[in-house]
Design an enzyme around this catalytic site. Sequence first.
Site, PDB file in Angstrom:
ATOM      1  N   ASN A   1    -111.970 -45.220 150.344  1.00  0.00           N
ATOM      2  CA  ASN A   1    -110.827 -45.905 149.709  1.00  0.00           C
ATOM      3  C   ASN A   1    -109.945 -46.462 151.002  1.00  0.00           C
ATOM      4  O   ASN A   1    -109.276 -45.602 151.436  1.00  0.00           O
ATOM      5  CB  ASN A   1    -109.876 -45.087 148.687  1.00  0.00           C
ATOM      6  CG  ASN A   1    -108.613 -45.692 148.080  1.00  0.00           C
ATOM      7  OD1 ASN A   1    -108.369 -46.850 148.349  1.00  0.00           O
ATOM      8  ND2 ASN A   1    -107.704 -44.802 147.827  1.00  0.00           N
ATOM      9  N   TRP A   2    -109.844 -47.838 151.236  1.00  0.00           N
ATOM     10  CA  TRP A   2    -109.259 -48.270 152.486  1.00  0.00           C
ATOM     11  C   TRP A   2    -107.698 -48.311 152.089  1.00  0.00           C
ATOM     12  O   TRP A   2    -106.969 -48.383 153.041  1.00  0.00           O
ATOM     13  CB  TRP A   2    -109.871 -49.418 152.864  1.00  0.00           C
ATOM     14  CG  TRP A   2    -111.186 -49.453 153.340  1.00  0.00           C
ATOM     15  CD1 TRP A   2    -112.202 -48.555 153.472  1.00  0.00           C
ATOM     16  CD2 TRP A   2    -112.023 -50.561 153.758  1.00  0.00           C
ATOM     17  NE1 TRP A   2    -113.096 -48.660 153.848  1.00  0.00           N
ATOM     18  CE2 TRP A   2    -113.199 -50.052 154.034  1.00  0.00           C
ATOM     19  CE3 TRP A   2    -111.695 -51.860 154.063  1.00  0.00           C
ATOM     20  CZ2 TRP A   2    -114.253 -51.088 154.575  1.00  0.00           C
ATOM     21  CZ3 TRP A   2    -112.705 -52.982 154.480  1.00  0.00           C
ATOM     22  CH2 TRP A   2    -113.727 -52.387 154.700  1.00  0.00           C
ATOM     23  N   LYS A   3    -107.169 -48.204 151.017  1.00  0.00           N
ATOM     24  CA  LYS A   3    -106.018 -48.367 150.627  1.00  0.00           C
ATOM     25  C   LYS A   3    -105.182 -49.839 151.255  1.00  0.00           C
ATOM     26  O   LYS A   3    -106.069 -50.709 151.260  1.00  0.00           O
ATOM     27  CB  LYS A   3    -105.205 -47.113 151.060  1.00  0.00           C
ATOM     28  CG  LYS A   3    -105.653 -45.879 150.543  1.00  0.00           C
ATOM     29  CD  LYS A   3    -104.793 -44.734 150.616  1.00  0.00           C
ATOM     30  CE  LYS A   3    -105.476 -43.372 150.306  1.00  0.00           C
ATOM     31  NZ  LYS A   3    -104.640 -42.366 150.193  1.00  0.00           N
TER      32      LYS A   3
ATOM     33  N   HIS B   1    -105.209 -44.297 140.627  1.00  0.00           N
ATOM     34  CA  HIS B   1    -105.081 -43.549 141.830  1.00  0.00           C
ATOM     35  C   HIS B   1    -103.431 -42.924 141.929  1.00  0.00           C
ATOM     36  O   HIS B   1    -102.532 -43.780 141.291  1.00  0.00           O
ATOM     37  CB  HIS B   1    -105.139 -44.630 143.028  1.00  0.00           C
ATOM     38  CG  HIS B   1    -105.154 -43.425 144.382  1.00  0.00           C
ATOM     39  ND1 HIS B   1    -103.807 -43.143 145.000  1.00  0.00           N
ATOM     40  CD2 HIS B   1    -106.089 -42.947 145.021  1.00  0.00           C
ATOM     41  CE1 HIS B   1    -104.303 -42.459 146.218  1.00  0.00           C
ATOM     42  NE2 HIS B   1    -105.583 -42.229 146.205  1.00  0.00           N
TER      43      HIS B   1
ATOM     44  N   GLU C   1    -101.109 -42.825 144.018  1.00  0.00           N
ATOM     45  CA  GLU C   1    -100.240 -43.897 144.754  1.00  0.00           C
ATOM     46  C   GLU C   1     -99.922 -44.872 143.649  1.00  0.00           C
ATOM     47  O   GLU C   1     -98.700 -45.066 143.663  1.00  0.00           O
ATOM     48  CB  GLU C   1    -100.881 -44.315 146.093  1.00  0.00           C
ATOM     49  CG  GLU C   1    -100.986 -43.046 147.052  1.00  0.00           C
ATOM     50  CD  GLU C   1    -102.042 -43.447 147.978  1.00  0.00           C
ATOM     51  OE1 GLU C   1    -102.577 -44.435 148.145  1.00  0.00           O
ATOM     52  OE2 GLU C   1    -102.283 -42.480 148.590  1.00  0.00           O
TER      53      GLU C   1
ATOM     54  N   GLU D   1    -108.140 -35.689 142.640  1.00  0.00           N
ATOM     55  CA  GLU D   1    -107.567 -35.690 143.795  1.00  0.00           C
ATOM     56  C   GLU D   1    -106.166 -35.200 143.716  1.00  0.00           C
ATOM     57  O   GLU D   1    -105.043 -35.576 143.100  1.00  0.00           O
ATOM     58  CB  GLU D   1    -107.076 -37.217 144.163  1.00  0.00           C
ATOM     59  CG  GLU D   1    -108.352 -38.044 144.179  1.00  0.00           C
ATOM     60  CD  GLU D   1    -108.356 -39.310 145.249  1.00  0.00           C
ATOM     61  OE1 GLU D   1    -109.015 -39.259 146.334  1.00  0.00           O
ATOM     62  OE2 GLU D   1    -107.300 -40.160 145.165  1.00  0.00           O
TER      63      GLU D   1
ATOM     64  N   GLY E   1    -103.848 -37.658 152.218  1.00  0.00           N
ATOM     65  CA  GLY E   1    -103.239 -37.847 153.552  1.00  0.00           C
ATOM     66  C   GLY E   1    -102.315 -36.923 153.867  1.00  0.00           C
ATOM     67  O   GLY E   1    -101.508 -37.275 155.006  1.00  0.00           O
TER      68      GLY E   1
ATOM     69  N   SER F   1    -107.947 -35.464 151.834  1.00  0.00           N
ATOM     70  CA  SER F   1    -108.039 -34.909 153.055  1.00  0.00           C
ATOM     71  C   SER F   1    -109.533 -34.363 153.416  1.00  0.00           C
ATOM     72  O   SER F   1    -109.734 -33.480 154.223  1.00  0.00           O
ATOM     73  CB  SER F   1    -107.075 -33.855 153.626  1.00  0.00           C
ATOM     74  OG  SER F   1    -105.664 -34.387 153.562  1.00  0.00           O
TER      75      SER F   1
ATOM     76  N   GLY G   1    -110.098 -41.199 151.922  1.00  0.00           N
ATOM     77  CA  GLY G   1    -108.985 -42.263 152.268  1.00  0.00           C
ATOM     78  C   GLY G   1    -109.020 -42.388 153.739  1.00  0.00           C
ATOM     79  O   GLY G   1    -109.969 -43.240 154.321  1.00  0.00           O
ATOM     80  N   GLY G   2    -108.399 -41.774 154.545  1.00  0.00           N
ATOM     81  CA  GLY G   2    -108.234 -42.010 155.929  1.00  0.00           C
ATOM     82  C   GLY G   2    -109.339 -41.697 156.730  1.00  0.00           C
ATOM     83  O   GLY G   2    -109.818 -42.753 157.456  1.00  0.00           O
TER      84      GLY G   2
END
Length: 251
Positions: A9-11, A96, A98, A168, A174, A214, A235-236
């Site tokens: 997930n590049w966000k 998600h 966010e 999640e 993150g 993470s 993610g990251g």
Amino acid sequence: MRKKIVAGNWKMNTTVPEGVELAKAVVAKSNEVPADVKLVIATPFTHLYPVAEVVKGTVVSLSAENCADHEKGAYTGEVAANMLASVGCEYTILGHSERRQYYTETDAKLVEKTKLALANGLKVILCVGENLEEREAGKHFDVCESQIKNVLYNFTAEDMKNIVVAYEPVWAIGTGKTATADQAEEIHAFIRKVIADKFGAQVAEDTTILYGGSCKPSNAKELFAQKDIDGGLIGGAALKAEDFIAIAQSY
Ligand code: PGA
């Protein structure tokens, strides 16, 4: 047999040229990943068209990070499910944390979004998970259960073939804090039970449930070794092709 999936997930990261390079790097290394692990990359809307060209004919599948809760029309700034399908998306992430936190994504909207995604031939990666306060109050099971029930219980066993769940925990996204493999497995097994309660044991057994928060090369192996963890939503670590591929190699 349920699918193993590692989804990036590049966000809201990378410019289009950077995203195209990243996608090319993932494709170039995709042959280093076991054949039964499906690779998915979810990019910002602006990147979908050029990244679709990069992944076409490869083992890497394309996903959006969200879609609109209406079919079409006067919804300035929104992107409809049929647009995503037309650009070559196979999946869309929905719900998600966010989006739930910053963009008033409610379970009711997620029902509409999921309906439209499925109607347009997209597979859905539905995210659920508790925040820190809810975890500390011991409400994590209740939160996940109600998110699953409010959205997925509106669908059929047939629909479930095209739905992936991603657990999640918000406190792990993150933050560098990963849920322990035991903490994650406990919730994954519980989510599978909530799915079984409505759709039966076989559907639950066939549903892919990803862990996100993470997840990185150093902890993926232990997480993915759990019975009910069928991969990750990353993610990251998905922003570096080597790390993303190393996570997928953890199987
Ligand atoms: P993270 O994000 O891997 O950077 O924690 C996961 C996600 O939000 O999907």
